[in-house]
Design a protein around this motif. Structure first.
Motif, PDB file in Angstrom:
ATOM      1  N   PRO A  56     111.891  21.082 -30.095  1.00  0.00           N
ATOM      2  CA  PRO A  56     111.170  22.270 -29.628  1.00  0.00           C
ATOM      3  C   PRO A  56     109.981  22.674 -30.493  1.00  0.00           C
ATOM      4  O   PRO A  56     109.038  23.268 -29.989  1.00  0.00           O
ATOM      5  N   ASP A  57     109.995  22.326 -31.772  1.00  0.00           N
ATOM      6  CA  ASP A  57     108.877  22.705 -32.633  1.00  0.00           C
ATOM      7  C   ASP A  57     107.631  21.870 -32.371  1.00  0.00           C
ATOM      8  O   ASP A  57     106.528  22.287 -32.685  1.00  0.00           O
ATOM      9  N   ASP A  58     107.813  20.679 -31.800  1.00  0.00           N
ATOM     10  CA  ASP A  58     106.700  19.757 -31.625  1.00  0.00           C
ATOM     11  C   ASP A  58     106.092  19.774 -30.224  1.00  0.00           C
ATOM     12  O   ASP A  58     105.078  19.149 -29.993  1.00  0.00           O
ATOM     13  N   ALA A  59     106.738  20.437 -29.271  1.00  0.00           N
ATOM     14  CA  ALA A  59     106.279  20.323 -27.891  1.00  0.00           C
ATOM     15  C   ALA A  59     106.245  21.688 -27.216  1.00  0.00           C
ATOM     16  O   ALA A  59     107.097  22.523 -27.469  1.00  0.00           O
ATOM     17  N   VAL A  82      98.520  11.190 -16.232  1.00  0.00           N
ATOM     18  CA  VAL A  82      99.536  11.613 -17.204  1.00  0.00           C
ATOM     19  C   VAL A  82      98.875  12.316 -18.389  1.00  0.00           C
ATOM     20  O   VAL A  82      99.333  13.370 -18.843  1.00  0.00           O
ATOM     21  N   HIS A  83      97.784  11.758 -18.872  1.00  0.00           N
ATOM     22  CA  HIS A  83      97.049  12.355 -19.996  1.00  0.00           C
ATOM     23  C   HIS A  83      96.610  13.782 -19.641  1.00  0.00           C
ATOM     24  O   HIS A  83      96.811  14.713 -20.423  1.00  0.00           O
ATOM     25  N   GLY A  84      96.029  13.927 -18.461  1.00  0.00           N
ATOM     26  CA  GLY A  84      95.604  15.255 -18.021  1.00  0.00           C
ATOM     27  C   GLY A  84      96.765  16.217 -17.875  1.00  0.00           C
ATOM     28  O   GLY A  84      96.674  17.392 -18.235  1.00  0.00           O
ATOM     29  N   GLU A 117      95.332  14.339 -36.095  1.00  0.00           N
ATOM     30  CA  GLU A 117      95.893  12.988 -36.032  1.00  0.00           C
ATOM     31  C   GLU A 117      97.378  12.990 -35.648  1.00  0.00           C
ATOM     32  O   GLU A 117      97.812  12.173 -34.833  1.00  0.00           O
ATOM     33  N   ASP A 118      98.162  13.914 -36.218  1.00  0.00           N
ATOM     34  CA  ASP A 118      99.595  13.939 -35.891  1.00  0.00           C
ATOM     35  C   ASP A 118      99.820  14.323 -34.432  1.00  0.00           C
ATOM     36  O   ASP A 118     100.713  13.803 -33.772  1.00  0.00           O
ATOM     37  N   GLU A 119      98.978  15.227 -33.896  1.00  0.00           N
ATOM     38  CA  GLU A 119      99.068  15.590 -32.473  1.00  0.00           C
ATOM     39  C   GLU A 119      98.725  14.392 -31.598  1.00  0.00           C
ATOM     40  O   GLU A 119      99.373  14.151 -30.577  1.00  0.00           O
ATOM     41  N   ALA A 120      97.693  13.670 -31.991  1.00  0.00           N
ATOM     42  CA  ALA A 120      97.264  12.498 -31.223  1.00  0.00           C
ATOM     43  C   ALA A 120      98.364  11.440 -31.192  1.00  0.00           C
ATOM     44  O   ALA A 120      98.658  10.874 -30.128  1.00  0.00           O
ATOM     45  N   GLU A 165     100.097  10.373 -27.744  1.00  0.00           N
ATOM     46  CA  GLU A 165      99.976   8.978 -27.318  1.00  0.00           C
ATOM     47  C   GLU A 165     101.346   8.332 -27.157  1.00  0.00           C
ATOM     48  O   GLU A 165     101.565   7.566 -26.222  1.00  0.00           O
ATOM     49  N   ALA A 166     102.265   8.644 -28.061  1.00  0.00           N
ATOM     50  CA  ALA A 166     103.623   8.093 -27.954  1.00  0.00           C
ATOM     51  C   ALA A 166     104.305   8.604 -26.690  1.00  0.00           C
ATOM     52  O   ALA A 166     104.990   7.844 -25.989  1.00  0.00           O
ATOM     53  N   LEU A 167     104.103   9.876 -26.384  1.00  0.00           N
ATOM     54  CA  LEU A 167     104.687  10.445 -25.171  1.00  0.00           C
ATOM     55  C   LEU A 167     104.061   9.817 -23.921  1.00  0.00           C
ATOM     56  O   LEU A 167     104.762   9.448 -22.982  1.00  0.00           O
ATOM     57  N   GLU A 168     102.744   9.654 -23.920  1.00  0.00           N
ATOM     58  CA  GLU A 168     102.067   8.992 -22.794  1.00  0.00           C
ATOM     59  C   GLU A 168     102.612   7.578 -22.598  1.00  0.00           C
ATOM     60  O   GLU A 168     102.905   7.167 -21.467  1.00  0.00           O
TER      61      GLU A 168
END
Length: 174
Positions: free
Chosen positions: A53-56, A134-136, A148-151, A155-158
């Motif tokens: 929950p803290d990351d999303a 999906v990206h949108g 960078e950490d968000e990216a 990207e891993a989720l995509e």
């Protein structure tokens, strides 16, 4: 708490209210296909939010408009809202999550840029269209890739969402 891939697949799919606008017709992108891609994105994002929950960003449902445009409209929107004078592949307008837990957003995909990038990157049109959709959607849910950490997380989720759709990693070299 960690979730196995099986528990992610069985997670409830958040409700999706979807409007699709074709300023430029595209028979390869029927509403049913777009809904399928978006539902998978919502399901995986919801699973990620419950696992970490803290990351999303959190949401219960999504209300999205997906609009397909030509280069002229894409350029005009990019100039007006991002002060960049060119057509980009995807623009997302995130409006946040309302008190009932519904995330709201508009996703604009420029078909000419999608087509050109797919050819340049040697990717099938539908694979690249799925990735941009999906990206949108993830942007509409509050994900970003400025830091960078968000990216890396986005990207891993995509990549995971596309894999669940049977599509290759869009970031892998071709």
């Amino acid at each position: 708490m960690t979730h196995s891939p099986a528990s992610r697949r069985s997670a409830a799919v958040p409700a999706l209210s979807l409007a699709v606008q074709y300023a430029v017709p595209e028979a390869r992108l029927p509403r049913w296909r777009l809904r399928r891609w978006l539902q998978r994105a919502l399901q995986e994002a919801a699973a990620a939010a419950s696992a970490s929950p803290d990351d999303a960003p959190g949401f219960q449902a999504a209300s999205l408009t997906l609009r397909f445009v030509d280069a002229e409209e894409g350029q005009a929107l990019n100039l007006e809202f991002r002060q960049r004078d060119y057509a980009t592949n995807v623009l997302t307008f995130e409006y946040g999550t309302d008190p009932e837990g519904t995330a709201h957003g508009d996703i604009v995909i420029c078909l000419e840029v999608l087509e050109r990038e797919a050819a340049e990157q040697h990717k099938p049109f539908l694979d690249h269209a799925a990735h941009l959709t999906v990206h949108g959607a993830l942007h509409a849910l509050g994900y970003d890739h400025i830091e960078e950490d968000e990216a890396e997380y986005m990207e891993a989720l995509e990549t995971r969402i596309l894999a669940r759709l049977g599509l290759p990693d869009p970031y892998a070299p071709r």
